[in-house]
Design a protein around this motif. Structure first.
Motif, short mmCIF file in Angstrom:
data_model
loop_
_atom_site.label_atom_id
_atom_site.label_comp_id
_atom_site.label_asym_id
_atom_site.label_seq_id
_atom_site.Cartn_x
_atom_site.Cartn_y
_atom_site.Cartn_z
N TYR A 129 58.32 59.71 68.46
CA TYR A 129 59.54 58.88 68.35
C TYR A 129 60.50 59.47 67.32
CZ TYR A 129 62.50 54.85 67.30
OH TYR A 129 63.58 54.02 67.09
N ILE A 130 59.97 59.86 66.17
CA ILE A 130 60.84 60.43 65.11
C ILE A 130 61.53 61.70 65.63
CG2 ILE A 130 60.81 61.61 62.87
CD1 ILE A 130 58.75 59.51 61.95
N LYS A 131 60.78 62.57 66.28
CA LYS A 131 61.39 63.80 66.81
C LYS A 131 62.45 63.46 67.85
CE LYS A 131 57.13 65.50 67.22
NZ LYS A 131 55.95 66.31 67.52
N CYS B 50 58.81 56.41 73.96
CA CYS B 50 59.76 56.54 72.83
C CYS B 50 61.16 56.13 73.27
CB CYS B 50 59.78 57.97 72.31
SG CYS B 50 58.19 58.45 71.58
N LYS B 51 61.55 56.56 74.45
CA LYS B 51 62.87 56.18 74.96
C LYS B 51 62.94 54.67 75.19
CE LYS B 51 64.01 60.55 77.18
NZ LYS B 51 64.05 61.31 78.44
N VAL C 148 60.63 68.75 62.04
CA VAL C 148 61.68 67.98 61.34
C VAL C 148 61.45 67.93 59.83
CG1 VAL C 148 62.19 66.52 63.34
CG2 VAL C 148 60.50 65.74 61.67
N ALA C 149 60.31 68.43 59.38
CA ALA C 149 59.90 68.24 57.98
C ALA C 149 60.94 68.71 56.97
CB ALA C 149 58.58 68.95 57.73
N ASP D 143 66.52 64.20 67.24
CA ASP D 143 67.18 65.07 68.23
C ASP D 143 68.35 64.35 68.91
OD1 ASP D 143 67.26 67.50 69.75
OD2 ASP D 143 66.56 66.30 71.46
N LYS D 144 68.19 63.05 69.11
CA LYS D 144 69.19 62.30 69.89
C LYS D 144 70.46 61.99 69.08
CE LYS D 144 69.51 57.74 72.21
NZ LYS D 144 69.94 57.98 73.57
N TYR D 145 70.30 61.63 67.81
CA TYR D 145 71.46 61.20 67.01
C TYR D 145 71.79 62.24 65.94
CZ TYR D 145 70.18 56.63 68.96
OH TYR D 145 69.87 55.59 69.81
N ASP D 146 73.09 62.42 65.68
CA ASP D 146 73.51 63.42 64.70
C ASP D 146 73.38 62.95 63.27
OD1 ASP D 146 74.23 65.07 66.70
OD2 ASP D 146 76.31 64.35 66.79
#
Ligand code: NAD
Ligand code: TDX
Length: 339
Positions: free
Chosen positions: A20-22, A226-227, A51-52, A26-29
């Motif tokens: 979900y975090i990834k 996640c979506k 993402v770390a 990725d989805k939001y800037d």
């Protein structure tokens, strides 16, 4: 478009939380993500390597039962959203030792809700499960059906689910609840049926099928879940629960044969073993409520399983450490005791 929000994700180092975090990064800037995770045996920082190092991602090691710590996090980060994935999640472990399930899956939810009430938030998402309804022989469960949890895990999750609802009714807290089917996909801890059987098959080990192998589960690819969670966060109505189904019901023996086919192994690896105590026969969700809002899963099972088997074939370093018990040593060496 949900830019600029701060997400406090709990249990984000586990299977679904890390996916979900990834997905949201990725989805939001322009969002910020704070991941609070106790790093139990199931939590793994390697799930978040991609993402770390990002400026908008922060990892905090801690327990959702620790109300003081949660309060400090609220003071420091002022989260807009809290998405609670943190849980003890494996049914077999709850049969052997329910203690941590009661603590995390009930008291931990209470501890989060209390802080949300004191500090104020825009949305609290409680990640619940199809297991709260229990088993159903025919038909499918709707959100308003009776709860009938069979295992200490399912009963604890029911407690967390209803506590979250009670904070909506009593304190007007903006709560939504999701109840998903069995997930599968990358980064799932190899104690659950699909990753256990894939990794055993790769190693030519037996696949221990409980009972007659005909128990039915509905399978949802983790990316779809996640979506679905993000969709409910953005579109769900406060105080409501939403089933998130995969619309793919299969007997365990069918899953097992598919895994053997995709790994190119013989059905002689199947071993029927003693049944799980209180083993629910069939889970089935009616997902018309979320479908009416405009969401449905995208993955087809064949495609999801191919991706999953490929992932485990290509990430032996990830699961071999876990299965060999070397993981904790490796972890301390690479991340230090206090990470
Ligand atoms: P998981 O076991 O892979 O991950 C759980 C995460 O929570 C781990 O990172 C662990 O370290 C963390 N955690 C445990 N106790 C904690 C505590 N006290 N404080 C902070 N962090 C803690 O589980 P998962 O499969 O990713 O499941 C995530 C959520 O989704 C759970 O709430 C589960 O009940 C729910 N769910 C799972 C499925 C499924 O098929 N896996 C299906 C429906 C719902
Ligand atoms: O070795 C096994 N052999 C076997 O036959 C294992 C681990 C499982 N099984 C069976 C039991 C179930 O019928 O496979 C089915 C799936 O088992 P699990 O992967 O343990 O999942 P389940 O018990 O259905 O619960 C899962 O879905 C709902 C998740 O673990 C929960 O966290 C989620 O809430």
């Amino acid at each position: 478009m949900d830019k600029g929000k701060t997400y406090l994700v709990t249990g984000g180092a586990g299977f679904i939380g890390s996916n979900y975090i990834k997905y949201i990064i990725d989805k939001y800037d322009n969002i910020k993500v704070v991941n609070l995770d106790k790093l139990t045996y199931a939590g793994n920082q390697e799930n978040l390597q991609s993402v770390a190092d990002k400026d908008n991602y922060t990892f905090i090691k801690g327990d959702i039962c620790d109300q003081k710590l949660i309060g400090e996090l609220f003071e420091k980060y002022s989260p807009d959203y809290v998405i609670n994935f943190a849980a003890e999640s494996h049914v077999d472990r709850s049969i052997g030792n329910p203690d941590d399930f009661i603590k995390t899956d009930i008291y931990g939810v209470y501890s989060l809700l209390e802080n949300c009430r004191n500090f104020g938030i825009e949305k609290f998402v409680q990640i619940s499960t199809d297991e709260v309804y229990g088993s159903i022989d025919k038909g499918s469960f709707s959100e308003d059906d009776t709860f009938n949890p069979s295992s200490p895990y399912a009963a604890s999750k029911t407690g967390g689910d209803r506590l979250a609802y009670s904070y909506f009714v009593t304190y007007d807290l903006p709560v939504v609840i999701t109840r998903a089917s069995n997930n599968y996909g990358p980064n799932q801890y190899p104690e659950k049926l699909i990753p256990l059987f894939i990794t055993n098959a790769i190693d030519n080990k037996k696949l221990p099928l409980y009972g007659d192998g005909k128990n039915v589960r509905d399978w949802l690819f983790v990316e779809d879940h996640c979506k679905g969670v993000e969709f409910v966060l953005q579109n769900g109505k406060n105080g409501e629960a939403y089933n998130i189904a995969g619309n793919c019901e299969l007997q365990n023996i069918e899953i097992t044969k598919k895994i053997l086919e995709l790994t190119g192994k013989s059905e002689e690896l199947i071993e029927y073993v003693k049944d799980r105590a209180g083993h629910d026969r069939r889970y089935s969700l009616d997902d018309s409520k979320i479908a009416d809002l405009g969401w449905q899963p995208e993955y087809d099972f064949e495609e999801g399983m191919r991706e999953t088997v490929e992932w485990y074939k290509n990430h032996e370093y990830w699961w071999r450490k876990i299965k060999s018990g070397e993981y904790l040593e490796y972890y301390k060496e690479h991340y230090g005791e206090d990470m």
